[in-house]
Design a protein around this motif. Structure first.
Motif, PDB file in Angstrom:
ATOM      1  N   ILE A 147       0.584 -17.017  -6.269  1.00 50.50           N
ATOM      2  CA  ILE A 147       1.446 -18.034  -5.683  1.00 50.50           C
ATOM      3  C   ILE A 147       2.477 -18.439  -6.733  1.00 50.50           C
ATOM      4  CG2 ILE A 147      -0.074 -18.958  -3.912  1.00 50.50           C
ATOM      5  CD1 ILE A 147      -1.084 -21.017  -5.856  1.00 50.50           C
ATOM      6  N   ASN A 148       3.746 -18.491  -6.300  1.00 51.81           N
ATOM      7  CA  ASN A 148       4.792 -18.859  -7.251  1.00 51.81           C
ATOM      8  C   ASN A 148       5.072 -20.349  -7.201  1.00 51.81           C
ATOM      9  OD1 ASN A 148       6.439 -19.357  -5.036  1.00 51.81           O
ATOM     10  ND2 ASN A 148       7.673 -17.523  -5.299  1.00 51.81           N
ATOM     11  N   GLY A 149       6.048 -20.792  -7.980  1.00 53.94           N
ATOM     12  CA  GLY A 149       6.326 -22.213  -8.089  1.00 53.94           C
ATOM     13  C   GLY A 149       6.817 -22.850  -6.809  1.00 53.94           C
ATOM     14  N   ASP A 150       7.315 -22.043  -5.851  1.00 59.03           N
ATOM     15  CA  ASP A 150       7.775 -22.565  -4.568  1.00 59.03           C
ATOM     16  C   ASP A 150       6.664 -22.579  -3.525  1.00 59.03           C
ATOM     17  OD1 ASP A 150      10.344 -22.856  -5.564  1.00 59.03           O
ATOM     18  OD2 ASP A 150      10.896 -20.807  -5.041  1.00 59.03           O
ATOM     19  N   GLY A 151       5.480 -22.122  -3.906  1.00 57.78           N
ATOM     20  CA  GLY A 151       4.374 -22.092  -2.957  1.00 57.78           C
ATOM     21  C   GLY A 151       4.353 -20.862  -2.076  1.00 57.78           C
ATOM     22  N   VAL A 152       5.206 -19.875  -2.348  1.00 57.05           N
ATOM     23  CA  VAL A 152       5.221 -18.635  -1.572  1.00 57.05           C
ATOM     24  C   VAL A 152       4.122 -17.710  -2.091  1.00 57.05           C
ATOM     25  CG1 VAL A 152       6.564 -16.588  -0.967  1.00 57.05           C
ATOM     26  CG2 VAL A 152       7.672 -18.825  -1.047  1.00 57.05           C
ATOM     27  N   TYR A 153       3.403 -17.085  -1.176  1.00 60.18           N
ATOM     28  CA  TYR A 153       2.345 -16.155  -1.547  1.00 60.18           C
ATOM     29  C   TYR A 153       2.959 -14.803  -1.915  1.00 60.18           C
ATOM     30  CZ  TYR A 153      -0.935 -19.474   0.558  1.00 60.18           C
ATOM     31  OH  TYR A 153      -1.662 -20.596   0.857  1.00 60.18           O
ATOM     32  N   LEU A 154       2.451 -14.191  -2.982  1.00 63.92           N
ATOM     33  CA  LEU A 154       2.920 -12.888  -3.451  1.00 63.92           C
ATOM     34  C   LEU A 154       1.774 -11.900  -3.359  1.00 63.92           C
ATOM     35  CD1 LEU A 154       4.743 -14.090  -6.712  1.00 63.92           C
ATOM     36  CD2 LEU A 154       5.729 -13.842  -4.425  1.00 63.92           C
ATOM     37  N   ALA A 155       1.945 -10.870  -2.527  1.00 65.77           N
ATOM     38  CA  ALA A 155       0.920  -9.841  -2.369  1.00 65.77           C
ATOM     39  C   ALA A 155       1.508  -8.486  -2.728  1.00 65.77           C
ATOM     40  CB  ALA A 155       0.393  -9.817  -0.932  1.00 65.77           C
ATOM     41  N   ASP A 156       0.683  -7.616  -3.314  1.00 63.16           N
ATOM     42  CA  ASP A 156       1.204  -6.296  -3.695  1.00 63.16           C
ATOM     43  C   ASP A 156       0.696  -5.188  -2.787  1.00 63.16           C
ATOM     44  OD1 ASP A 156      -1.439  -6.026  -4.506  1.00 63.16           O
ATOM     45  OD2 ASP A 156      -0.927  -5.003  -6.372  1.00 63.16           O
ATOM     46  N   SER A 157      -0.066  -5.548  -1.752  1.00 62.65           N
ATOM     47  CA  SER A 157      -0.562  -4.550  -0.804  1.00 62.65           C
ATOM     48  C   SER A 157      -1.134  -5.289   0.397  1.00 62.65           C
ATOM     49  CB  SER A 157      -1.661  -3.688  -1.437  1.00 62.65           C
ATOM     50  OG  SER A 157      -2.814  -4.470  -1.685  1.00 62.65           O
ATOM     51  N   ALA A 158      -1.417  -4.547   1.461  1.00 64.52           N
ATOM     52  CA  ALA A 158      -2.033  -5.160   2.633  1.00 64.52           C
ATOM     53  C   ALA A 158      -3.405  -5.721   2.290  1.00 64.52           C
ATOM     54  CB  ALA A 158      -2.138  -4.135   3.765  1.00 64.52           C
ATOM     55  N   LEU A 159      -4.079  -5.096   1.314  1.00 64.92           N
ATOM     56  CA  LEU A 159      -5.416  -5.529   0.935  1.00 64.92           C
ATOM     57  C   LEU A 159      -5.398  -6.897   0.270  1.00 64.92           C
ATOM     58  CD1 LEU A 159      -8.295  -4.300   1.061  1.00 64.92           C
ATOM     59  CD2 LEU A 159      -7.965  -3.524  -1.275  1.00 64.92           C
ATOM     60  N   SER A 160      -4.274  -7.250  -0.355  1.00 66.89           N
ATOM     61  CA  SER A 160      -4.214  -8.516  -1.094  1.00 66.89           C
ATOM     62  C   SER A 160      -3.441  -9.601  -0.344  1.00 66.89           C
ATOM     63  CB  SER A 160      -3.575  -8.283  -2.468  1.00 66.89           C
ATOM     64  OG  SER A 160      -2.227  -7.870  -2.340  1.00 66.89           O
ATOM     65  N   GLU A 161      -3.169  -9.398   0.928  1.00 71.17           N
ATOM     66  CA  GLU A 161      -2.466 -10.428   1.691  1.00 71.17           C
ATOM     67  C   GLU A 161      -3.363 -11.644   1.917  1.00 71.17           C
ATOM     68  OE1 GLU A 161      -1.205  -8.648   5.319  1.00 71.17           O
ATOM     69  OE2 GLU A 161       0.405  -7.471   4.388  1.00 71.17           O
ATOM     70  N   PRO A 162      -2.798 -12.854   1.882  1.00 71.69           N
ATOM     71  CA  PRO A 162      -3.596 -14.054   2.155  1.00 71.69           C
ATOM     72  C   PRO A 162      -3.910 -14.170   3.638  1.00 71.69           C
ATOM     73  CG  PRO A 162      -1.311 -14.644   1.889  1.00 71.69           C
ATOM     74  CD  PRO A 162      -1.407 -13.176   1.571  1.00 71.69           C
TER      75      PRO A 162
END
Length: 304
Positions: A147-162
């Motif tokens: 999660i970045n400073g703006d509260g946006v979720y960062l995922a690097d693959s479908a497996l790591s999606e929130p």
């Protein structure tokens, strides 16, 4: 129903009530200059490690790996299986947050996390899954999001999606795409791939080409010259689109051929875009050697 405010009779918040206030905050590993988007896990010998300086938020409760890597000693005995490293909020233990291992069942894949929101329940955030075989740690796969400073979720693959939440925003760093959740599905908001490659079949050369994904749509155009021998009436594969630009349905568009193979001159034809990414020319009067086939520009929705 009796209203509650403050939540405690003495006006003080307990830990669970603090969770109520923290509910809008995103849970996950904090993106910072230390991890810079890298995997926040590794292995060394029989240990699973989380790098020093890694920080996280779990239901408003902060956690840090500390000044040295945080190490966990998993159970490496038993049959081959997949285990899960999690960050666990233990409410019965005073809302402590710490690393824990969830053991898998042989042949059943990675185990599920516990996501209780009850006052005495556990809540777990996945970090990574790893294979256990022959008393050793095997392949490791990322399951966490940042999660970045703006509260946006960062995922690097479908497996790591929130998990989904209406209005929740996620940026897929591998795809360079921004999504919003409708509660059940990730809907694309914005992307821009820049120019993407088109793979040609032998016997053809580009005179012009354009392929680009922009904000969920694909724009494509290709014009080719026949460098191989003349072709009679045929439907022939000429190219393959980039894997991210396959249309969701098969469709046809216009094609202009400058030289028929029988010497009759110019004529209109069709170009076919298939949902597997293949591009076919439908040349009902063929094409002469060195003739040109000029395709119309098309815009379409990609399959994914």
């Amino acid at each position: 129903m009796v209203q509650e405010s403050p939540l405690s009779a003495d006006g003080e918040l307990d830990e669970y009530e603090y969770e109520w206030l923290s509910d809008p905050l995103p849970d996950g590993i904090l993106y910072n200059s230390t991890n810079n988007g890298a995997n926040p896990f590794s292995k060394a010998g029989g240990q699973v490690l989380v790098p020093a300086g890694t920080r996280a938020n779990v239901r408003g409760f902060p956690w840090s790996a500390g000044d040295t890597p945080a190490a966990v000693n998993p159970d490496l005995t038993g049959a081959s299986r997949t285990d899960l490293l999690v960050l666990r909020l233990d409410r019965p233990a005073g809302h402590q947050v710490g690393l824990a291992i969830v053991k898998g069942v042989p042949g059943a894949g990675a185990p599920a996390v516990t996501t209780s929101y009850e006052p005495a329940g556990l809540l777990e955030l996945p970090i990574c899954e790893y294979d256990v075989a022959n008393g050793a740690i095997g392949a490791m796969r990322r399951r966490c999001w940042l999660i970045n400073g703006d509260g946006v979720y960062l995922a690097d693959s479908a497996l790591s999606e929130p998990g989904h939440g209406i209005g929740r925003r996620m940026y897929r760093t591998d795809l360079k795409r921004l999504y919003v959740s409708n509660g059940a599905k990730w809907q694309l908001i914005a992307d821009d791939s820049g120019q993407l490659p088109i793979t040609l079949v032998n016997g053809w050369a580009f005179t012009s080409k354009y392929l680009r994904r922009v904000n969920g749509l694909v724009v494509a155009q290709l014009s080719l010259q026949r460098t191989g021998g003349a072709l009679g009436s045929t439907r022939i594969k000429v190219a393959e689109l980039h894997s991210s630009c396959r249309p969701d349905v098969r469709f046809e568009s216009g094609l202009y051929v400058t030289a028929a193979s029988n010497g009759s001159g110019r004529y209109p034809a069709f170009v076919e875009y298939r949902d597997n990414g293949d591009v076919f020319f439908d040349l009902n009067v063929g094409i002469a050697k060195s003739g040109y086939a000029v395709g119309s520009s098309v815009t379409f929705a990609p399959a994914a």
